[in-house]
Design a protein around this motif. Structure first.
Motif, PDB file in Angstrom:
ATOM      1  N   SER A 425       0.092  -7.483   5.299  1.00  0.00           N
ATOM      2  CA  SER A 425       0.845  -6.069   5.378  1.00  0.00           C
ATOM      3  C   SER A 425       1.611  -6.042   4.738  1.00  0.00           C
ATOM      4  O   SER A 425       2.091  -5.738   3.635  1.00  0.00           O
ATOM      5  CB  SER A 425      -0.084  -5.445   6.299  1.00  0.00           C
ATOM      6  OG  SER A 425       0.305  -5.439   7.060  1.00  0.00           O
ATOM      7  N   TYR A 426       2.817  -4.718   5.916  1.00  0.00           N
ATOM      8  CA  TYR A 426       3.701  -4.321   5.331  1.00  0.00           C
ATOM      9  C   TYR A 426       4.728  -4.637   5.592  1.00  0.00           C
ATOM     10  O   TYR A 426       6.068  -3.950   5.479  1.00  0.00           O
ATOM     11  CB  TYR A 426       3.506  -2.897   5.275  1.00  0.00           C
ATOM     12  CG  TYR A 426       2.064  -2.172   4.826  1.00  0.00           C
ATOM     13  CD1 TYR A 426       2.418  -1.617   3.169  1.00  0.00           C
ATOM     14  CD2 TYR A 426       1.205  -2.343   5.178  1.00  0.00           C
ATOM     15  CE1 TYR A 426       1.390  -1.441   2.609  1.00  0.00           C
ATOM     16  CE2 TYR A 426      -0.137  -1.521   5.406  1.00  0.00           C
ATOM     17  CZ  TYR A 426      -0.244  -1.379   3.400  1.00  0.00           C
ATOM     18  OH  TYR A 426      -1.612  -0.181   3.035  1.00  0.00           O
ATOM     19  N   TRP A 427       4.459  -5.907   6.425  1.00  0.00           N
ATOM     20  CA  TRP A 427       5.746  -6.084   7.406  1.00  0.00           C
ATOM     21  C   TRP A 427       6.428  -7.345   6.764  1.00  0.00           C
ATOM     22  O   TRP A 427       5.883  -8.132   6.088  1.00  0.00           O
ATOM     23  CB  TRP A 427       5.756  -6.275   8.674  1.00  0.00           C
ATOM     24  CG  TRP A 427       5.627  -5.126   9.712  1.00  0.00           C
ATOM     25  CD1 TRP A 427       7.092  -4.632  10.443  1.00  0.00           C
ATOM     26  CD2 TRP A 427       4.525  -3.996   9.297  1.00  0.00           C
ATOM     27  NE1 TRP A 427       6.353  -3.181  10.809  1.00  0.00           N
ATOM     28  CE2 TRP A 427       5.198  -3.049  10.547  1.00  0.00           C
ATOM     29  CE3 TRP A 427       3.108  -3.933   8.846  1.00  0.00           C
ATOM     30  CZ2 TRP A 427       4.496  -1.637  10.834  1.00  0.00           C
ATOM     31  CZ3 TRP A 427       3.223  -3.098   9.430  1.00  0.00           C
ATOM     32  CH2 TRP A 427       2.986  -1.224   9.718  1.00  0.00           C
ATOM     33  N   ARG A 436       9.583  -3.262   8.437  1.00  0.00           N
ATOM     34  CA  ARG A 436       8.347  -2.997   7.594  1.00  0.00           C
ATOM     35  C   ARG A 436       8.790  -2.261   5.442  1.00  0.00           C
ATOM     36  O   ARG A 436      10.221  -1.767   5.876  1.00  0.00           O
ATOM     37  CB  ARG A 436       7.770  -1.557   8.113  1.00  0.00           C
ATOM     38  CG  ARG A 436       6.060  -1.227   7.790  1.00  0.00           C
ATOM     39  CD  ARG A 436       5.753  -0.115   8.445  1.00  0.00           C
ATOM     40  NE  ARG A 436       6.571   1.311   7.327  1.00  0.00           N
ATOM     41  CZ  ARG A 436       6.219   2.420   7.345  1.00  0.00           C
ATOM     42  NH1 ARG A 436       5.509   3.067   8.281  1.00  0.00           N
ATOM     43  NH2 ARG A 436       7.016   3.095   6.014  1.00  0.00           N
ATOM     44  N   GLN A 437       7.295  -1.679   5.131  1.00  0.00           N
ATOM     45  CA  GLN A 437       7.978  -1.374   3.358  1.00  0.00           C
ATOM     46  C   GLN A 437       8.123  -0.261   3.540  1.00  0.00           C
ATOM     47  O   GLN A 437       7.754   0.807   5.157  1.00  0.00           O
ATOM     48  CB  GLN A 437       7.260  -1.792   2.386  1.00  0.00           C
ATOM     49  CG  GLN A 437       7.319  -3.711   2.453  1.00  0.00           C
ATOM     50  CD  GLN A 437       6.095  -3.700   1.859  1.00  0.00           C
ATOM     51  OE1 GLN A 437       4.775  -2.940   0.898  1.00  0.00           O
ATOM     52  NE2 GLN A 437       5.798  -4.887   2.028  1.00  0.00           N
ATOM     53  N   ALA A 439       6.387   4.074   2.565  1.00  0.00           N
ATOM     54  CA  ALA A 439       5.197   3.889   1.884  1.00  0.00           C
ATOM     55  C   ALA A 439       5.590   3.524   0.005  1.00  0.00           C
ATOM     56  O   ALA A 439       6.574   4.599   0.153  1.00  0.00           O
ATOM     57  CB  ALA A 439       4.554   5.320   2.494  1.00  0.00           C
ATOM     58  N   ARG A 440       5.139   4.187  -0.446  1.00  0.00           N
ATOM     59  CA  ARG A 440       4.247   4.661  -1.781  1.00  0.00           C
ATOM     60  C   ARG A 440       5.226   6.037  -1.713  1.00  0.00           C
ATOM     61  O   ARG A 440       4.320   6.755  -1.007  1.00  0.00           O
ATOM     62  CB  ARG A 440       4.289   4.063  -3.231  1.00  0.00           C
ATOM     63  CG  ARG A 440       3.634   2.457  -3.059  1.00  0.00           C
ATOM     64  CD  ARG A 440       2.758   2.267  -3.624  1.00  0.00           C
ATOM     65  NE  ARG A 440       1.568   2.076  -2.636  1.00  0.00           N
ATOM     66  CZ  ARG A 440       0.417   1.942  -3.121  1.00  0.00           C
ATOM     67  NH1 ARG A 440      -0.052   1.724  -4.552  1.00  0.00           N
ATOM     68  NH2 ARG A 440      -1.092   1.778  -1.998  1.00  0.00           N
ATOM     69  N   ILE A 453       2.402   4.694   6.428  1.00  0.00           N
ATOM     70  CA  ILE A 453       1.659   3.545   6.923  1.00  0.00           C
ATOM     71  C   ILE A 453       1.797   3.858   7.729  1.00  0.00           C
ATOM     72  O   ILE A 453       2.117   4.295   9.328  1.00  0.00           O
ATOM     73  CB  ILE A 453       2.295   2.196   6.383  1.00  0.00           C
ATOM     74  CG1 ILE A 453       2.127   2.051   4.989  1.00  0.00           C
ATOM     75  CG2 ILE A 453       2.001   0.902   6.941  1.00  0.00           C
ATOM     76  CD1 ILE A 453       2.952   1.097   4.218  1.00  0.00           C
ATOM     77  N   GLU A 601      -2.800   1.713   5.340  1.00  0.00           N
ATOM     78  CA  GLU A 601      -2.073   3.005   4.518  1.00  0.00           C
ATOM     79  C   GLU A 601      -2.674   4.102   3.700  1.00  0.00           C
ATOM     80  O   GLU A 601      -4.454   3.714   3.749  1.00  0.00           O
ATOM     81  CB  GLU A 601      -1.258   2.352   3.201  1.00  0.00           C
ATOM     82  CG  GLU A 601      -0.665   2.985   2.000  1.00  0.00           C
ATOM     83  CD  GLU A 601      -0.287   2.393   0.933  1.00  0.00           C
ATOM     84  OE1 GLU A 601       0.117   3.013  -0.162  1.00  0.00           O
ATOM     85  OE2 GLU A 601      -0.703   1.425   0.574  1.00  0.00           O
TER      86      GLU A 601
END
Length: 743
Positions: A425-427, A436-437, A439-440, A453, A601
């Motif tokens: 996912s986002y990590w 962690r990324q 969020a957009r 997220i 998300e």
């Protein structure tokens, strides 16, 4: 037999019922008619709590076309209940059971009208006159436990249906070790099962004189037992048949029309049919338990959990149904899938004059996980430790002990599941740890739409818990001389839309070593099968697979010894579980578990409070994917059902009466509410005692979604939410209180 024939397990074989269901050829209970059939309607209670003084059925009985009117005096043994026989079949005077003249909620049945047409029955049932003596009601479970509160059942003081506690370690010492302590109070609401076909069925006397009921349920043999008990008949004089079933999710585990259909058919000696409206279905079958959970968690600055305290109050409604069992799960899972040396929990299932509550996918785990996983995310925020990292420092693993003081069964994969969910996912993970990324950015350029997220994990039992007897029978017959040409499997497990009959046939083919096409399944009929246990507790693949494999191995041995035909019956019994110790809670609660973690998300519209779930990554250890397409379907279905529970399904009950009993006012997800992506990540760490390594998984993807969404909303807005469902007016109210979204 062709030794090169590939085995069936692990292949996405099309469901055996798929064609009939998509073409409309499959017959559901409401589609079936018999010559000379009559129609039945039920008179439900007009009061939440009252004693019935008298029932006048004369006007209904004299109405043209009415064949019979039945009341409590017509029921030989006027009691039923899946766990506790605490509910009358029909409430009213003249019963064989004490206190059967008392109604305790609006869903109580008082009388049955059997007539030549559905319209006549519907009209005549309104002609029944009932004289009530009102009794004081109680609708709040906290108030129901107080001294002086109205009592629903004399044998349950303070309206406490069930109480469990866990006492592990030294809680005071744990708090002394904690560098950070977080506290929270959480509440969750009802949830309606909303299955495709409302309750319906047909009762008749079959060619062997048996009282027979065609109905949709989750356990034919339990239905058979409860019907036989209420009618005072030997079980072999009752037959239960399931045709196609339009979903269940736990909502068909308890009785609805089974007993009253059997009673009516026995009395009039003609087929009797009933179909509930959607309104009746929502008003008169049980729901998911609303729960209030007070939690307090402590950790060291290094991120080690050192103390957990929780108090759970579940609204059981007027009767037990499965509340005592649901509460056992919630109590166990209030500490999440984590190790902690110092734990105190207190859990109460409380009787009220509300709609009864019972089984629903997740069976107490979603409510407990909402609190536990939100507490874990709050600790991560306070400690400034990544939520994935904090979970990995504390999660159960092979050899871990639960809060009840005993080790988990072998095959624990929680660390692997958490890691995989993060990486998918986002990590990312590097020498510095988990990252962690971000969020957009806002999607509308104005700042009203905020993205966030969130992450959560969970676990749940496979099979019956806490000492409940667990078993599953199967019979396998092999036909063929030089090679096996046909395999007949008899198993009673219910196909409620999850694909279990196809999976049973796959496991039979695998066990015998023949193509899938050689297998035929006989099920859904108590006259043809032995008991299988229910389609619940994520147990059917696990239990039926072991039973079928055992029978297949014995039948195969007989076939090799030239016994024609070769037939074997086998009962599978898993390792025993033990109940909670009443003082400490120590127990061996379950013989197997499933593990899940999810990342989500979301978009939050700070002006309207609308929460849109954009993406869900659900990672699940299924042990062995017997049918990978089915596994994916179960993940996607659970995620969407959990999405509805979390952000839109708001069942309103006022003074015991449901106020929005329609799918136009009780909103469930449609295709337009489905996230852009539901990514199903399937791991296969074999369960040591699962059939071919498989473990149950259908409930697990439901469990962590709500806390993951709540964490994502916090990431987007900086506001923690502790109440479900997260409907727009609730969200916008709390955002406004924090000065967010003010125009």
């Amino acid at each position: 037999m062709d030794k090169e024939q590939p085995f069936a397990v692990g292949k996405s074989i099309r469901r055996i019922d798929a064609l009939g269901k998509v073409t409309g050829e499959a017959l559901y209970p409401g589609d079936i008619d018999l010559d000379g059939q009559l129609w039945m309607k039920i008179r439900f209670s007009d009061r939440a709590h009252a004693r019935i003084k008298a029932i006048d059925t004369s006007a209904a009985e004299s109405f043209p076309g009415v064949v019979a009117v039945l009341t409590a005096k017509d029921v030989p043994c006027n009691e039923y209940g899946l766990v506790t026989k605490d509910q009358p079949v029909l409430c009213g005077p003249g019963s064989t059971i004490a206190d059967a003249d008392t109604v305790r909620c609006y869903m109580d049945n008082i009388a049955l009208v059997v007539a030549e047409t559905e319209a006549i029955a519907a009209h005549a049932v309104k002609l029944i006159q009932i004289e009530y003596e009102d009794l004081p009601p109680v609708f709040d479970p906290e108030l129901a436990m107080l001294d002086g509160a109205p009592q629903l059942h004399e044998d349950r003081p303070h309206n406490i249906e069930q109480y469990y506690r866990i006492r592990k370690g030294d809680l005071a010492g744990g708090w002394a070790q904690a560098d950070v302590i977080v506290e929270g109070e959480f509440s969750t609401g009802y949830q309606e099962h909303a299955y495709l076909q409302p309750e319906a069925g047909l009762g008749y006397i079959d060619e062997q004189g048996r009282v027979t009921v065609i109905v949709a349920g989750q356990w034919t043999h339990e239905d058979q037992y409860l019907i036989a008990h209420a009618l005072g008949l030997p079980e072999d004089q009752v037959r239960v048949i399931y045709p196609a079933i339009g979903g269940a999710f736990g909502g068909r585990e308890d009785m609805s029309v089974q007993i009253v259909l059997a009673l009516a058919a026995q009395r009039v000696q003609r087929p009797v049919k009933i179909i509930w409206s959607r309104e009746e279905s929502i008003l008169y079958h049980h729901k998911r338990h609303p729960m209030r959970i007070r939690a307090k968690w402590g950790a060291t600055k290094a991120g080690k959990l050192v103390a957990i305290e929780a108090r759970i109050v579940a609204d059981a409604g007027a009767y037990n149904y499965t509340s005592s069992k649901v509460l056992g799960n919630a109590n166990l899972m209030a500490t999440g899938p984590y190790e902690c040396e110092n734990v105190h929990t207190d859990a109460y299932a409380v009787l009220t004059n509300n709609i009864p509550t019972g089984a629903f996918r997740g069976f107490g785990a979603p409510q407990a996980a909402f609190a536990a996983e939100t507490m874990m995310n709050r600790l991560a925020h306070e400690l400034q430790i990544d939520p994935v990292e904090l979970r990995l420092r504390n999660c159960v693993r092979e050899g871990s002990h639960l809060s009840v003081g005993t080790p988990l069964p072998a095959g624990v994969s929680m660390p692997q599941v958490i890691e995989k969910a993060a990486l998918e996912s986002y990590w990312t993970r590097d020498a510095g740890g988990w990252r962690r990324q971000t969020a957009r950015e806002s999607s509308d350029g104005q700042g009203a739409i905020r993205r966030g997220i969130g992450f959560a994990a969970g676990f749940k039992n496979v099979g019956y818990s806490f000492g409940a007897p667990e078993q599953s029978w199967a019979t396998v017959e092999l036909y063929g001389k030089t090679e096996i040409e046909q395999v007949i499997v008899r198993h009673g497990g219910a196909e409620v839309g999850q694909g279990t009959h196809t999976v049973m046939m796959q496991m039979a083919a695998e066990a015998v070593g023949v193509p899938f096409e050689c297998v035929r399944l006989i099920g859904h009929d108590t006259a043809e099968t032995m008991t299988s246990g229910s389609a619940s507790a994520s147990r059917l693949t696990f239990m039926s697979g072991n039973a079928i494999r055992g029978a297949a191995e014995q039948a195969l041995s007989a076939w090799k010894n030239e016994e024609r035909p070769a037939k074997a019956t086998y009962r599978y019994r898993p390792p025993k579980t033990t109940p909670y110790d009443p003082e400490t809670g120590k127990s061996e609660p379950n013989f197997a578990y499933g593990y899940v973690a999810q990342a989500v998300e979301v978009e939050v519209d700070t002006e309207t409070g609308f929460v849109r779930v954009v993406r869900v990554v659900s990672t699940n250890d299924v042990g062995r994917a017997v049918n990978p397409q089915h596994v994916q379907g179960q993940i996607e279905g659970a995620v969407i059902q959990a999405l509805g529970y979390t952000v839109m399904e708001h069942l309103v009950s006022v003074d015991g009466r449901i106020r929005n009993p329609y799918l136009s006012t009780y909103l469930i997800p449609t295709v337009l509410d489905v996230p852009v992506e539901v990514k199903s990540v399937v791991l296969e760490y074999p369960d040591p005692i699962g059939p071919f390594g498989a473990r149950g998984m259908a409930e697990m993807p439901f469990i962590p979604l709500a806390p993951a969404i709540a964490a994502a909303i916090f990431d987007a807005t900086g506001v923690w939410f502790d109440q479900l469902p997260l409907i727009p007016d609730l969200v916008v109210k709390k955002l406004r209180e924090r000065g967010i979204g003010v125009v």
